[in-house]
Scaffold this motif. Sequence first.
Motif, mmCIF file in Angstrom:
data_model
loop_
_atom_site.group_PDB
_atom_site.id
_atom_site.type_symbol
_atom_site.label_atom_id
_atom_site.label_comp_id
_atom_site.label_asym_id
_atom_site.label_seq_id
_atom_site.Cartn_x
_atom_site.Cartn_y
_atom_site.Cartn_z
ATOM 1 N N TYR A 226 0.835 -1.204 0.000
ATOM 2 C CA TYR A 226 0.000 0.000 0.000
ATOM 3 C C TYR A 226 0.868 1.251 0.000
ATOM 4 N N LEU A 227 1.889 1.254 0.842
ATOM 5 C CA LEU A 227 2.739 2.443 0.974
ATOM 6 C C LEU A 227 3.450 2.761 -0.338
ATOM 7 N N LEU A 228 4.005 1.743 -0.992
ATOM 8 C CA LEU A 228 4.720 1.988 -2.244
ATOM 9 C C LEU A 228 3.768 2.453 -3.334
ATOM 10 N N LEU A 282 17.017 0.085 10.671
ATOM 11 C CA LEU A 282 17.411 -0.292 9.314
ATOM 12 C C LEU A 282 16.189 -0.479 8.425
ATOM 13 N N ALA A 283 15.153 -1.105 8.966
ATOM 14 C CA ALA A 283 13.930 -1.317 8.185
ATOM 15 C C ALA A 283 13.265 0.016 7.846
ATOM 16 N N VAL A 289 13.787 4.908 1.631
ATOM 17 C CA VAL A 289 14.446 4.829 0.326
ATOM 18 C C VAL A 289 13.516 4.176 -0.699
ATOM 19 N N ALA A 290 12.840 3.098 -0.301
ATOM 20 C CA ALA A 290 11.926 2.410 -1.222
ATOM 21 C C ALA A 290 10.756 3.312 -1.602
ATOM 22 N N ALA A 293 11.929 5.838 -4.089
ATOM 23 C CA ALA A 293 12.119 5.207 -5.392
ATOM 24 C C ALA A 293 10.780 5.030 -6.102
ATOM 25 N N ALA A 294 9.748 4.645 -5.337
ATOM 26 C CA ALA A 294 8.416 4.482 -5.930
ATOM 27 C C ALA A 294 7.880 5.827 -6.412
ATOM 28 N N ALA A 295 8.089 6.884 -5.620
ATOM 29 C CA ALA A 295 7.634 8.214 -6.027
ATOM 30 C C ALA A 295 8.380 8.688 -7.279
ATOM 31 N N ALA A 296 9.689 8.408 -7.322
ATOM 32 C CA ALA A 296 10.472 8.784 -8.503
ATOM 33 C C ALA A 296 9.986 8.037 -9.736
#
Length: 315
Positions: A226-228, A282-283, A289-290, A293-296
């Motif tokens: 959902y978040l991505l 770390l998570a 970052v993920a 990347a999805a927004a980009a």
Amino acid sequence: MNTYMAPVSVVIPTHDERRWARLVATVRSVREQSPAPAKVVVAVDHNPELLARVRRELPGVTAVGNEHARGVSGTRNTGVAHTGTPVVALLDDDTVAHPGWLAGLVRPFADPRVVGTGGAIMPGWQRRPDWFPDALLWAVGASETGVSPIPATVRNVWSGSMAVRREVFTAVGGFRVGFGKVGGRSRPEDTELCLRMSRHTGGHWVHVPLARVDHSIPDGTVSLRYLLRRCYHEGRGKVEMSRLLGGRDSLSSEREYLRRTVPLAVGRDLAGAVRGTERHGLARAGTVVAGLAAAAAGGAVEWLSSSGTRTRRTP
């Protein structure tokens, strides 16, 4: 200090009868505001059964059906059109306003240069995933943490807790119909509205952190998938918004977010993971970052799509 004394209405958009209990709680929190709103409008997005239920079970509320194309933008516009007060507040149907919310939002309107205000939207987690970072709270419709309690001039606020000067809102045509949230598709219709209203009058928006609402986030509704997907659509929406409005200033806050907020958030989580003080650091850093990347990816898709459309239209 001047005090705003004119009457204020509240508009609540809704669309799904499965959210009925939350809608009832939202309406109750609005009715308990002091001073009380002059009018409470519940605008229903193309759902005749829900519209009938609102009229039947929420006496004293003005219930209207969306008079535009399906989507929250047209639903909000319909609600505002059925008010007559100089200032109109908007509140989502899955939020509960704290005492003093409405008074806090309207107070800055004593300054005629203010075109709108917004409050703090607090995440009402039933159970927050350990991997979810503060830097992506916007993806679940919540404000950033650590915001100063002092009202401040901002570029934009969020429609989940917003008040607008009705005259300016009407002059610019309200929310852009077709550019907003419909099903799984999401666009930053509130940011786009804020920019148009500011440009129309040269006025500004004020963020009032102590005008708070709780935004319900039910258990199990937020997954990494959902978040991505949400980040992807946000990326597409920001590129589309920039094209609609033109000018680099339309993405000034996004550049600041990438330049300051993201590096600080990732660095803090990574440092905590290295020191052993943040078990899920770390998570959380990886999730930021993920998400970016999805927004980009979404932004790239929208840019390529719009570029292709312009090329086909150019002889």
